[in-house]
Design a protein around this motif. Structure first.
Motif, PDB file in Angstrom:
ATOM      1  N   SER A 136       4.363  12.787  -5.990  1.00 40.66           N
ATOM      2  CA  SER A 136       3.177  13.381  -6.273  1.00 40.66           C
ATOM      3  C   SER A 136       3.358  14.414  -7.350  1.00 40.66           C
ATOM      4  N   LEU A 148      -0.326  10.394  -8.271  1.00 42.81           N
ATOM      5  CA  LEU A 148       0.840   9.831  -7.844  1.00 42.81           C
ATOM      6  C   LEU A 148       1.478   8.758  -8.848  1.00 42.81           C
ATOM      7  N   TYR A 160       7.150   4.056   0.498  1.00 45.84           N
ATOM      8  CA  TYR A 160       6.140   3.105   1.196  1.00 45.84           C
ATOM      9  C   TYR A 160       6.895   1.949   1.173  1.00 45.84           C
ATOM     10  N   GLY A 220       2.280  -9.658  -0.192  1.00 43.04           N
ATOM     11  CA  GLY A 220       0.760  -9.885  -0.187  1.00 43.04           C
ATOM     12  C   GLY A 220       0.064  -8.920   0.818  1.00 43.04           C
ATOM     13  N   ARG A 221       0.488  -7.708   1.238  1.00 39.64           N
ATOM     14  CA  ARG A 221      -0.164  -6.926   2.005  1.00 39.64           C
ATOM     15  C   ARG A 221      -0.081  -5.494   1.537  1.00 39.64           C
ATOM     16  N   GLY A 222      -0.738  -4.536   1.656  1.00 40.29           N
ATOM     17  CA  GLY A 222      -1.100  -3.188   1.178  1.00 40.29           C
ATOM     18  C   GLY A 222      -0.046  -2.429   1.928  1.00 40.29           C
ATOM     19  N   PRO A 223       0.527  -1.586   0.951  1.00 37.46           N
ATOM     20  CA  PRO A 223       1.726  -0.603   1.089  1.00 37.46           C
ATOM     21  C   PRO A 223       1.311   0.203   2.367  1.00 37.46           C
ATOM     22  N   SER A 243       2.562   3.813   4.179  1.00 34.34           N
ATOM     23  CA  SER A 243       3.803   4.975   4.198  1.00 34.34           C
ATOM     24  C   SER A 243       4.712   5.033   5.131  1.00 34.34           C
ATOM     25  N   LEU A 300       8.237   0.998  -9.353  1.00 30.26           N
ATOM     26  CA  LEU A 300       8.217  -0.498  -9.305  1.00 30.26           C
ATOM     27  C   LEU A 300       8.757  -1.198  -8.114  1.00 30.26           C
ATOM     28  N   GLN A 328       5.988  -2.318   1.504  1.00 23.20           N
ATOM     29  CA  GLN A 328       4.740  -3.426   1.141  1.00 23.20           C
ATOM     30  C   GLN A 328       5.378  -4.627   1.514  1.00 23.20           C
ATOM     31  N   TRP A 356       3.927   5.918  -9.322  1.00 21.21           N
ATOM     32  CA  TRP A 356       4.406   5.088  -8.392  1.00 21.21           C
ATOM     33  C   TRP A 356       5.491   4.369  -9.298  1.00 21.21           C
ATOM     34  N   ARG A 386       7.052  10.308  -1.480  1.00 20.39           N
ATOM     35  CA  ARG A 386       6.863   9.204  -0.362  1.00 20.39           C
ATOM     36  C   ARG A 386       7.595   7.991  -0.670  1.00 20.39           C
TER      37      ARG A 386
END
Lengths: 116, 114
Positions: A93, A104, A36, A41-44, A46, A108, A38, A106, A34
């Motif tokens: 994944s 998952l 993402y 300051g906010r959530g990732p 998809s 950087l 981001q 991740w 995947r």
């Protein structure tokens, strides 16, 4: 060791230009990959998800590619906009599709700045 | 809007204190994940709950604990806080048990430890 590496670490481009972000992974067994986005300051959120058999997937101006042989993925952004300024994170994944033990890994992230 | 809510949005506290962060998953999602993101760092997976039970642990400190309640909301408890615990804490949710599905993230709680 399961690992996801992204390059470049950061990138600055001018509005309207295209860019490509890279993701190399060494995981086993591979399930899916995947990208993402981001915002600071906010959530990732998809953008795309790709399985082993998929080579290309698009989401508007975002196009992701996957080369399962070389274990590389790229995210291409066309006609960049100021709102594309964000961190782009590659997430792989790991685990068998039929099982419940997938997890998952991740990266950087690549920090992209689009300047006017 | 992902459908995942987190409270509070901001939290400022002192070293040694204890705080609780709250997360409500998307309607229908049974899995809740907690992540920590320090300044200019990547996301660090802390812990996952599925339908009230702990399912996976990441780099979670012993000073931290979490739980998921029958109504599926989750709380992350951080105790004996240190300056280095200052970070953004994200909650995410997904439908199934597996950690390989798409996760939907909340807006995060920014914790500042002074």
């Amino acid at each position: 060791k399961n690992q996801v590496e992204q390059s470049p670490q950061s990138l600055i481009i001018l509005e309207g230009k295209n860019c490509t972000l890279q993701c190399n992974y060494t995981v086993s067994p591979f399930s899916n990959l995947r990208w993402y986005k981001q915002d600071t300051g906010r959530g990732p959120v998809s953008l795309t998800i790709m399985t082993f058999s998929e080579n290309t997937k698009s989401n508007g101006r975002y196009t992701a590619t996957l080369d399962a042989d070389t274990k590389q993925s790229s995210l291409h952004i066309t006609a960049s906009q100021l709102s594309d300024s964000a961190s782009y994170i590659c997430v792989v994944s790991v685990g068998w599709s039929a099982g419940n033990n997938r997890k998952l890994i991740w990266g950087l992230g690549t920090s992209l700045a689009v300047n006017p | 809007d992902s459908g995942v809510t987190q409270t509070p949005k901001h939290l400022i506290t002192a070293t040694g204190q204890r705080v609780t962060l709250r997360c409500s998953p998307r309607s229908g999602d049974l899995s809740v994940y907690w992540y920590q993101q320090s300044l200019d760092q990547g996301l660090q997976f802390l812990i996952q709950y599925y339908n009230g039970e702990e399912r996976a642990k990441g780099n979670i400190l012993e000073r931290f604990s979490a739980q998921q309640f029958p109504d599926l909301h989750s709380e992350l408890n951080l105790s004996s806080l240190e300056l280095g615990d200052s970070a953004l804490y994200f909650c995410a949710s997904s439908v199934t048990l597996t950690g390989g599905d798409t996760q939907y993230f909340g807006p995060g709680t920014r914790l500042t430890v002074l």
